[in-house]
Design an enzyme around this catalytic site. Structure first.
Site, mmCIF file in Angstrom:
data_model
loop_
_atom_site.group_PDB
_atom_site.id
_atom_site.type_symbol
_atom_site.label_atom_id
_atom_site.label_comp_id
_atom_site.label_asym_id
_atom_site.label_seq_id
_atom_site.Cartn_x
_atom_site.Cartn_y
_atom_site.Cartn_z
ATOM 1 N N ARG A 108 -3.922 -11.366 6.610
ATOM 2 C CA ARG A 108 -3.716 -9.888 6.234
ATOM 3 C C ARG A 108 -4.363 -9.948 4.833
ATOM 4 N NH1 ARG A 108 1.947 -8.872 6.507
ATOM 5 N NH2 ARG A 108 1.569 -8.377 8.645
ATOM 6 N N TYR A 109 -4.368 -10.790 4.170
ATOM 7 C CA TYR A 109 -4.683 -10.538 2.434
ATOM 8 C C TYR A 109 -5.990 -11.311 2.337
ATOM 9 C CZ TYR A 109 -0.021 -9.129 1.612
ATOM 10 O OH TYR A 109 1.321 -8.465 1.355
ATOM 11 N N ARG A 112 -5.465 -15.472 1.301
ATOM 12 C CA ARG A 112 -4.455 -16.598 1.932
ATOM 13 C C ARG A 112 -4.048 -16.144 3.271
ATOM 14 N NH1 ARG A 112 -3.240 -12.296 -1.287
ATOM 15 N NH2 ARG A 112 -1.186 -11.465 -1.398
ATOM 16 N N CYS A 121 14.319 -22.631 14.472
ATOM 17 C CA CYS A 121 14.923 -22.954 13.334
ATOM 18 C C CYS A 121 16.270 -23.477 13.341
ATOM 19 C CB CYS A 121 15.154 -21.279 12.931
ATOM 20 S SG CYS A 121 13.835 -20.460 12.770
ATOM 21 N N CYS A 128 16.515 -11.581 11.582
ATOM 22 C CA CYS A 128 14.976 -12.126 11.591
ATOM 23 C C CYS A 128 14.060 -11.159 11.874
ATOM 24 C CB CYS A 128 14.972 -13.293 12.435
ATOM 25 S SG CYS A 128 13.481 -14.257 12.427
ATOM 26 N N ARG A 130 11.356 -11.778 13.028
ATOM 27 C CA ARG A 130 10.552 -12.317 14.035
ATOM 28 C C ARG A 130 11.378 -12.817 15.353
ATOM 29 N NH1 ARG A 130 7.572 -16.053 9.982
ATOM 30 N NH2 ARG A 130 6.202 -14.508 9.142
ATOM 31 N N ASP A 288 13.082 -5.735 6.901
ATOM 32 C CA ASP A 288 11.909 -5.130 7.829
ATOM 33 C C ASP A 288 12.668 -4.506 8.880
ATOM 34 O OD1 ASP A 288 9.789 -6.216 6.343
ATOM 35 O OD2 ASP A 288 9.938 -8.121 7.409
ATOM 36 N N ASP A 325 7.952 -4.669 2.606
ATOM 37 C CA ASP A 325 6.666 -5.157 3.347
ATOM 38 C C ASP A 325 6.509 -3.907 4.439
ATOM 39 O OD1 ASP A 325 4.722 -6.914 4.285
ATOM 40 O OD2 ASP A 325 6.166 -8.707 4.522
ATOM 41 N N LYS A 332 2.952 -6.228 1.251
ATOM 42 C CA LYS A 332 3.915 -6.244 0.382
ATOM 43 C C LYS A 332 3.963 -5.272 -0.696
ATOM 44 C CE LYS A 332 5.536 -10.884 1.764
ATOM 45 N NZ LYS A 332 4.265 -11.250 2.547
HETATM 46 C C1 LIG Z 1 3.887 -12.382 2.799
HETATM 47 C C2 LIG Z 1 2.802 -12.718 3.230
HETATM 48 C C3 LIG Z 1 1.985 -13.509 2.590
HETATM 49 C C4 LIG Z 1 2.159 -13.995 1.276
HETATM 50 O O1 LIG Z 1 2.302 -13.010 0.432
HETATM 51 P P1 LIG Z 1 2.410 -13.330 -1.265
HETATM 52 O O2 LIG Z 1 2.888 -11.908 -1.903
HETATM 53 O O3 LIG Z 1 1.361 -14.300 -1.941
HETATM 54 O O4 LIG Z 1 3.913 -13.986 -1.327
HETATM 55 C C5 LIG Z 1 0.599 -13.781 3.305
HETATM 56 N N1 LIG Z 1 0.358 -13.292 4.533
HETATM 57 C C6 LIG Z 1 1.130 -12.766 5.085
HETATM 58 C C7 LIG Z 1 0.621 -12.257 6.351
HETATM 59 C C8 LIG Z 1 2.298 -12.161 4.566
HETATM 60 O O5 LIG Z 1 3.089 -11.460 5.308
HETATM 61 S S1 SF4 Z 2 14.728 -15.723 9.118
HETATM 62 FE FE1 SF4 Z 2 13.930 -15.947 11.338
HETATM 63 S S2 SF4 Z 2 12.335 -17.365 10.944
HETATM 64 FE FE2 SF4 Z 2 13.618 -17.557 9.110
HETATM 65 S S3 SF4 Z 2 15.175 -19.036 9.254
HETATM 66 FE FE3 SF4 Z 2 15.921 -17.291 10.092
HETATM 67 S S4 SF4 Z 2 15.561 -17.289 12.291
HETATM 68 FE FE4 SF4 Z 2 14.345 -18.761 11.258
#
Ligand SMILES: *Cc1c(COP(=O)(O)O)cnc(C)c1O
Ligand code: SF4
Length: 366
Positions: A108-109, A112, A121, A128, A130, A288, A325, A332
């Site tokens: 996305r960025y 990174r 988990c 969560c 996800r 989220d 986010d 973010k």
């Molecule tokens: C949160 C996130 C990051 C890291 O973000 P930082 O602000 O650098 O901690 C990188 N990629 C994705 C897709 C994210 O959701």
């Molecule tokens: S927030 Fe989601 S990904 Fe993170 S530990 Fe909990 S269940 Fe697992």
């Protein structure tokens, strides 16, 4: 098997069992209605309906932190009918899938990537983001890991790789080692980060052996995830100390959750206690907008109120970035309480942490 929350950890350990303690605690997880119905007097049909859609797993360490039904630990891990009655929210609130050049890797960025390396988990958190896919075998496969590594190798602009999941520390040391070793063989990958709840939800996973292995891959950072002061225990403190002693900087990504920690005193206490276990607060996230989690959402004002209760009132180290986010994957964005409250010809009007307004010269060049 119904488990009383008063049981000691040792109750779960069979002396003939040679597996590491964390694996034994994981095998003793509550995953079925029967495992919790007697202890918490839940409505069996309701819970069944929820876990058919979103799996339950509460390992016996974390289960033991529940002091009473509906407390902050309970709400984070025990399924609730509210997860399935509201269709509010989005399946993939951060649009991670559309921004994945290969499955399980989100770019996305510019510099990174987020790289999912585990489907599992130690606890399936009810909030969560996800939750549509954690705990499912298909989330991460040997093929997605191979493809993700190849993508990173071919993209020299990636200088920071965040391993996530699921929880990367659900992998065995050897599997994790192989991934880290691959990443470290790529000259452009400057830093590696691991996002893991294990120091909080299954601190026994953090052995000296694990920490020593990770320390081969510096600079390596861990961002863990504590949401409530009751999660800071002798066990989780030891886990964080072990990692810190091996030179791994520790951050924390807390999520603001209604009925769990949406309170200035709880968050301040949590942030202060995190520093005592050598964890630096990094983010405080607005929850989220994930489907199945709407009962945890808080008004945006609540987070601002909480942040205003931190700045100045306690160490600057206690103040994380409060961030949203953005839905749709825009990234973010930090949200900061307003300190600049006005302006005149030559001054800014700045409010201090106690609410007094001061004039500060703009110092414009003539
Ligand atoms: C949160 C996130 C990051 C890291 O973000 P930082 O602000 O650098 O901690 C990188 N990629 C994705 C897709 C994210 O959701
Ligand atoms: S927030 Fe989601 S990904 Fe993170 S530990 Fe909990 S269940 Fe697992």
């Amino acid at each position: 098997m119904a488990q009383s929350s008063e049981h000691k950890l040792t109750d779960f350990i069979r002396h003939s069992d040679r597996r590491p303690l964390w694996k034994q605690l994981l095998s003793a997880s509550a995953t079925r209605v029967d495992d919790i119905s007697a202890t918490f007097e839940v409505k069996r049909a309701e819970i069944q309906r929820v876990i058919e859609r979103y799996p339950m797993r509460v390992n016996s360490y974390y289960l033991g932190l529940i002091r009473q039904k509906n407390d902050a630990i309970y709400r984070q891990c025990i399924p609730s009918l509210e997860e399935v009655i509201s269709e509010e929210g989005l399946d993939d609130p951060l649009n991670e899938e559309a921004m994945s050049p290969v499955p399980g890797l989100t770019h996305r960025y510019p510099d990174r990537v987020l790289f999912l390396v585990s489907s599992y988990c130690a606890v399936y958190c009810r909030f969560c983001n996800r939750k549509r896919k954690v705990g499912r075998r298909s989330m991460v496969t040997p093929q997605t890991i191979k493809d993700g590594l190849e993508y990173i190798r071919n993209h020299s602009e990636i200088r920071d790789v965040l391993l996530s999941g699921g929880d990367p520390l659900m992998l065995d040391n050897k599997d994790l080692y192989d991934i880290l070793n691959e990443l470290r063989s790529m000259g452009h990958v400057e830093i590696i980060r691991i996002g893991t709840r294990a120091p909080c939800t299954l601190p026994q996973r953090v052995t000296s052996e694990l920490a020593a292995m990770l320390s081969n891959f510096h600079p390596l950072y861990i961002n863990t995830h504590f949401n409530h002061p009751d999660e800071i225990t002798p066990e989780s403190s030891l886990a964080c100390r072990t990692l810190a002693d091996y030179g791994i900087p520790l951050g924390c990504q807390t999520v603001l959750l209604k009925g769990v920690n949406d309170d200035p005193v709880i968050i301040k206490t949590l942030m202060q206690k995190l520093l005592t276990i050598r964890v630096r607060p990094y983010y405080l996230f607005q929850a989220d907008l994930a489907k199945g989690t709407s009962h945890f959402w808080t008004p945006l004002d609540k987070g601002l109120e909480i942040m205003a209760g931190l700045y100045g009132h306690t160490s600057g180290l206690c103040a994380p970035h409060f961030a949203i986010d953005l839905p749709g994957g825009a990234g973010k964005v930090p949200i900061i309480p307003e300190h600049i409250v006005g302006k005149d010809d030559a001054h800014l009007l700045i409010r201090d942490y106690q609410g007094q307004v001061h004039r500060y010269p703009l110092m414009r060049r003539k």
